[in-house]
Scaffold this active site. Sequence first.
Site, PDB file in Angstrom:
ATOM      1  N   TYR A 115       0.837  -1.195   0.000  1.00 13.40           N
ATOM      2  CA  TYR A 115       0.000   0.000   0.000  1.00 13.40           C
ATOM      3  C   TYR A 115       0.874   1.247   0.000  1.00 13.40           C
ATOM      4  CZ  TYR A 115      -3.950  -3.050   1.269  1.00 13.40           C
ATOM      5  OH  TYR A 115      -4.919  -4.027   1.303  1.00 13.40           O
ATOM      6  N   SER A 116       0.733   2.023  -1.058  1.00 12.64           N
ATOM      7  CA  SER A 116       1.550   3.233  -1.236  1.00 12.64           C
ATOM      8  C   SER A 116       3.035   2.916  -1.141  1.00 12.64           C
ATOM      9  CB  SER A 116       1.158   4.315  -0.218  1.00 12.64           C
ATOM     10  OG  SER A 116      -0.194   4.675  -0.371  1.00 12.64           O
TER      11      SER A 116
END
Length: 323
Positions: free
Chosen positions: A59-60
């Site tokens: 995530y990111s």
Amino acid sequence: MKYVKLQNTGLEVSKICVGCMNLGAKDKYPWHLDKQEGIEYIKHALDSGINFFDTANVYSQGESEEILGEAIKQYGNRDELVIATKVFYPVDNSLNGRGLSRKHIFQAVEDSLRRLQLDYIDLYIIHRFDYNTPLEETMAALNDLVRMGKVRYIGASAMYAWQFQKAQYIAMKNGWGKFVSMQNHYNLLYREDERELIPLCKDMNIPLTPYSPLAGGRLTRDWNGDTLRDKYDQTVKEKYDMSKTIDYPIVKRVGEIAESKQISRAQVAMSWLLQKDNVVPIVGGTKVKHLDEAISALDVTLSDEEIEYLEELYQPHNIVGAL
């Protein structure tokens, strides 16, 4: 806040889990939260009594874990929190930097611990099934992490029932730690797992921690909205807009029940999930009001007739998730 046992364990978790996919990388995903916004969002969740947080190394590209870790450091009581993260997808371009090989799992857990600023991970989840690594290698590696104390429990996500059954059998045969949770794609507009995976989990007493409980916002309004996510999030469009013809009548019924009860559509959709056995939904909002709405759904009760009314129009969908 309400709390439940994560079945097959002694772990107490809030009935709502906060998903952290929308933390970080705001330059790439305009609807995401930057570091300070993310920390404030997590603080609000903590102040609301939530102790269960879910993220992933991808995530990111790791920034989500970093923001969650900083928020925990500033405002959290580590002993009371249950932190989940995931492994499978690549965070960089290294040759062995993806999948569920022993090498990647061991490297990924060290990287996640560093980003989260934690000594251990409560629930370590395989993000997808790895068709290119022997399942015995994966399960042995996960078991070793538990024995080493780097991980307390292991979980699975988005796979077919036969894959989950095989993994559990391998662990049982070898006396290794088994998966204690299933993070699957499940909401009023996508119920394909009711055919095999959910009955299997029910038989094994495995709790579900479903993602996308509001179908990317499709269950919260007539369909498309004027939001940054609606404008830029291609993944949500691919997941849901292809089946709009068969799903929109269900969305309309959510609206009817919301109007009759004088509550929001989000509360209706969340309540439908919360009333299922052994389910702790993952809420991935970007505004405090999203989180508050999910929490308020804990006090909403749908009648058997309302549940039947919401469910009866469902039609089969293409598989999304277990790929």
